[in-house]
Motif scaffolding. Structure first.
Motif, PDB file in Angstrom:
ATOM      1  N   THR A  60     -15.305 -56.513   6.090  1.00 22.47           N
ATOM      2  CA  THR A  60     -14.739 -57.822   5.801  1.00 22.47           C
ATOM      3  C   THR A  60     -13.298 -57.683   5.322  1.00 22.47           C
ATOM      4  N   ARG A  61     -12.485 -58.692   5.610  1.00 21.55           N
ATOM      5  CA  ARG A  61     -11.105 -58.705   5.139  1.00 21.55           C
ATOM      6  C   ARG A  61     -11.013 -59.255   3.714  1.00 21.55           C
ATOM      7  N   LYS A  62     -12.111 -59.768   3.184  1.00 20.45           N
ATOM      8  CA  LYS A  62     -12.140 -60.274   1.821  1.00 20.45           C
ATOM      9  C   LYS A  62     -12.502 -59.139   0.874  1.00 20.45           C
ATOM     10  N   TYR A  63     -11.721 -58.981  -0.168  1.00 19.82           N
ATOM     11  CA  TYR A  63     -11.961 -57.843  -1.052  1.00 19.82           C
ATOM     12  C   TYR A  63     -11.603 -58.177  -2.483  1.00 19.82           C
ATOM     13  N   ASP A  64     -12.225 -57.443  -3.380  1.00 25.48           N
ATOM     14  CA  ASP A  64     -11.830 -57.430  -4.793  1.00 25.48           C
ATOM     15  C   ASP A  64     -11.176 -56.084  -5.058  1.00 25.48           C
ATOM     16  N   LEU A  65      -9.963 -56.107  -5.592  1.00 21.99           N
ATOM     17  CA  LEU A  65      -9.234 -54.873  -5.891  1.00 21.99           C
ATOM     18  C   LEU A  65      -9.465 -54.513  -7.347  1.00 21.99           C
ATOM     19  N   LEU A  66     -10.126 -53.378  -7.564  1.00 23.60           N
ATOM     20  CA  LEU A  66     -10.434 -52.929  -8.915  1.00 23.60           C
ATOM     21  C   LEU A  66      -9.584 -51.724  -9.256  1.00 23.60           C
ATOM     22  N   LYS A  67      -8.688 -51.880 -10.197  1.00 28.89           N
ATOM     23  CA  LYS A  67      -7.827 -50.786 -10.610  1.00 28.89           C
ATOM     24  C   LYS A  67      -8.508 -49.936 -11.662  1.00 28.89           C
ATOM     25  N   VAL A  80     -12.678 -52.731  -3.337  1.00 28.42           N
ATOM     26  CA  VAL A  80     -11.718 -51.669  -3.047  1.00 28.42           C
ATOM     27  C   VAL A  80     -11.198 -51.154  -4.383  1.00 28.42           C
ATOM     28  N   HIS A  81     -11.373 -49.871  -4.626  1.00 26.92           N
ATOM     29  CA  HIS A  81     -10.900 -49.261  -5.861  1.00 26.92           C
ATOM     30  C   HIS A  81      -9.486 -48.735  -5.667  1.00 26.92           C
ATOM     31  N   ILE A  91     -10.574 -43.420   2.252  1.00 25.99           N
ATOM     32  CA  ILE A  91      -9.530 -43.219   1.249  1.00 25.99           C
ATOM     33  C   ILE A  91      -8.176 -43.387   1.933  1.00 25.99           C
ATOM     34  N   ASN A  92      -7.347 -44.267   1.428  1.00 26.31           N
ATOM     35  CA  ASN A  92      -5.999 -44.472   1.960  1.00 26.31           C
ATOM     36  C   ASN A  92      -4.962 -44.081   0.913  1.00 26.31           C
ATOM     37  N   PHE A  93      -4.074 -43.166   1.294  1.00 25.36           N
ATOM     38  CA  PHE A  93      -2.950 -42.789   0.441  1.00 25.36           C
ATOM     39  C   PHE A  93      -1.736 -43.625   0.838  1.00 25.36           C
ATOM     40  N   ILE A  94      -1.327 -44.528  -0.043  1.00 28.36           N
ATOM     41  CA  ILE A  94      -0.139 -45.346   0.228  1.00 28.36           C
ATOM     42  C   ILE A  94       1.044 -44.640  -0.435  1.00 28.36           C
ATOM     43  N   THR A  95       1.415 -43.538   0.157  1.00 25.83           N
ATOM     44  CA  THR A  95       2.503 -42.699  -0.324  1.00 25.83           C
ATOM     45  C   THR A  95       3.362 -42.295   0.865  1.00 25.83           C
ATOM     46  N   SER A  96       4.654 -42.093   0.631  1.00 24.15           N
ATOM     47  CA  SER A  96       5.578 -41.757   1.738  1.00 24.15           C
ATOM     48  C   SER A  96       5.311 -42.664   2.932  1.00 24.15           C
ATOM     49  N   VAL A  97       5.408 -43.960   2.710  1.00 21.29           N
ATOM     50  CA  VAL A  97       5.051 -44.954   3.726  1.00 21.29           C
ATOM     51  C   VAL A  97       6.132 -44.963   4.809  1.00 21.29           C
ATOM     52  N   SER A  98       6.026 -44.023   5.713  1.00 26.16           N
ATOM     53  CA  SER A  98       7.014 -43.860   6.775  1.00 26.16           C
ATOM     54  C   SER A  98       6.833 -44.940   7.837  1.00 26.16           C
ATOM     55  N   PRO A  99       7.883 -45.253   8.579  1.00 26.16           N
ATOM     56  CA  PRO A  99       7.783 -46.329   9.563  1.00 26.16           C
ATOM     57  C   PRO A  99       6.974 -45.986  10.803  1.00 26.16           C
ATOM     58  N   ALA A 100       6.759 -44.702  11.091  1.00 26.01           N
ATOM     59  CA  ALA A 100       6.052 -44.309  12.308  1.00 26.01           C
ATOM     60  C   ALA A 100       4.973 -43.282  11.984  1.00 26.01           C
ATOM     61  N   VAL A 120      -3.386 -44.862  -4.414  1.00 28.54           N
ATOM     62  CA  VAL A 120      -4.477 -44.435  -3.544  1.00 28.54           C
ATOM     63  C   VAL A 120      -5.612 -45.446  -3.656  1.00 28.54           C
ATOM     64  N   LEU A 121      -6.187 -45.803  -2.505  1.00 24.90           N
ATOM     65  CA  LEU A 121      -7.320 -46.719  -2.451  1.00 24.90           C
ATOM     66  C   LEU A 121      -8.557 -45.982  -1.964  1.00 24.90           C
ATOM     67  N   ALA A 122      -9.732 -46.445  -2.393  1.00 27.20           N
ATOM     68  CA  ALA A 122     -10.994 -45.884  -1.909  1.00 27.20           C
ATOM     69  C   ALA A 122     -12.011 -47.009  -1.790  1.00 27.20           C
TER      70      ALA A 122
END
Length: 368
Positions: free
Chosen positions: A360-367, A5-6, A272-281, A298-300
């Protein structure tokens, strides 16, 4: 097996702004391997309900569109119509909402196409032969596309715990019939002791399943389609889900629909997931509450399970922002989504998706 996951944070400088950085993220995540020249590429996003301001900024979608065009693809922005009554329940109002929220061609430089037609009935039955469904009903234009790029706003969700890549694909690409099938177990109930007879729920029910009798809301189960809108609308919290029965099945339904969407496209998809304005709903509501944590980045990834697991982990590592709706689970390392929705066992969606081979739920996070 471990997926990559980048990740890009939101730091920028005069040498590299966020749009350039997003382009570098797409390159690192392998966007060039997702589609071929002249492929029709569905860029699946949520245009945001009118009045909601938490959705992803249109200019970021333009950067994704530019990257697809530079590689010879033919991108279009798409979403499917909603099950509930709102400003995106048919293609005409849906497009109008998208444009008013900033997703015009002049901004995003790509056409907007509603995936399931004028009234949500343009669909393809995709066979999957799973525990919950033998066939799933997906918007035709998603099925007909050569490749798929999911662009999800990562946030809380009242039925799924959180909404990320899996929800954006599984629920978001389903036709009206497909959405109804996924929600079929989500049967709400009315607590007469809490009900104040205000009638707000009746005004928002698209099926006329709610009425007020003797100053109390009454639910007609035969008419209810389980969209769940009344649950959040009720000002006195008098409407709730029969959680133990409904939520595990709902989450598995959503995962099986994700498999249907990705059938034939698993190697031609990017998430691509934008983890911005993480609203509750969800962005489906005509408002958004204050974000529960800071903007993270942001993840990709090519794996929808890994990117959602990584997104959950990044959010839960954070301290909650002050003044949010979170009254518990506010510390770094605590489960923010369990704090928002204590009766939603959100890991079910990731565990089941892993079980049926979506990732898979196993991941390497590469920044980057």
């Amino acid at each position: 097996m471990t997926s990559t996951v980048h990740f890009m944070d939101l730091r920028a400088n005069p040498r590299e702004n966020l749009y350039a950085k997003l382009g570098r993220l797409l390159e690192a995540a392998g966007i060039a391997d997702v589609f071929s020249k002249r492929d029709l590429v569905a860029v699946k996003l949520h245009f945001g309900e009118m009045g909601n301001a938490a959705f992803i900024r249109p200019v970021f979608l333009r950067r994704i569109v530019e990257a697809v065009k530079a590689l010879g693809g033919a991108p279009f922005l798409t979403d499917a119509n909603t099950l509930y009554a709102g400003t995106r329940s048919d293609a005409a109002s849906h497009l109008n909402t998208a444009i008013r929220n900033g997703f015009s061609y002049a901004v995003v430089e790509a056409p907007l196409i509603i995936a399931d037609g004028l009234r949500g009935k343009s669909e393809t039955a995709v066979p999957i032969h799973r525990k919950r469904f033998k066939d799933v009903y997906i918007g035709n234009e998603i099925v007909q596309a050569d490749a798929l790029i999911s662009v999800a706003h990562f946030k809380g969700h009242e039925l799924a715990g959180f909404g990320g890549a899996i929800k954006n694909v599984g629920m978001g690409c389903a036709s009206r019939r497909g959405k109804l099938a996924q929600h079929s177990t989500v049967s709400p109930k009315v607590d007469e002791g809490k009900c104040i007879g205000c009638g707000d729920c009746t005004e928002h029910c698209s099926q006329g399943a709610l009425s007020v009798v003797d100053e109390k809301a009454v639910l007609d189960g035969d008419k209810c389609i389980g969209c769940g809108e009344c649950i959040l609308i009720c000002p006195s919290s008098a409407i709730s889900i029969q959680w133990d029965q409904a939520i595990p099945v709902f989450l598995e339904n959503m995962v099986e629909y994700t498999e249907g969407v990705l059938k034939g496209k698993k190697e031609k998809s990017l998430f691509i997931n934008f983890i911005t304005s993480v609203s509750p709903a969800c962005d489906c509501y005509g408002h958004n509450d204050t974000p529960i944590v800071r903007d993270i980045g942001v993840l990709a990834a090519r794996d929808p399970v890994a990117i959602d697991q990584a997104s959950v982990d990044l959010v839960n590592r954070e301290e909650a922002l002050p003044g949010t709706c979170l009254s518990t689970h506010q510390g770094a390392g605590e489960d923010k989504f369990k704090g928002l929705y204590p009766k939603v066992d959100w890991p079910i969606q990731l565990a089941y998706a892993e079980e049926i081979g979506l990732g898979t739920r196993k991941y390497d996070l590469l920044k980057i």
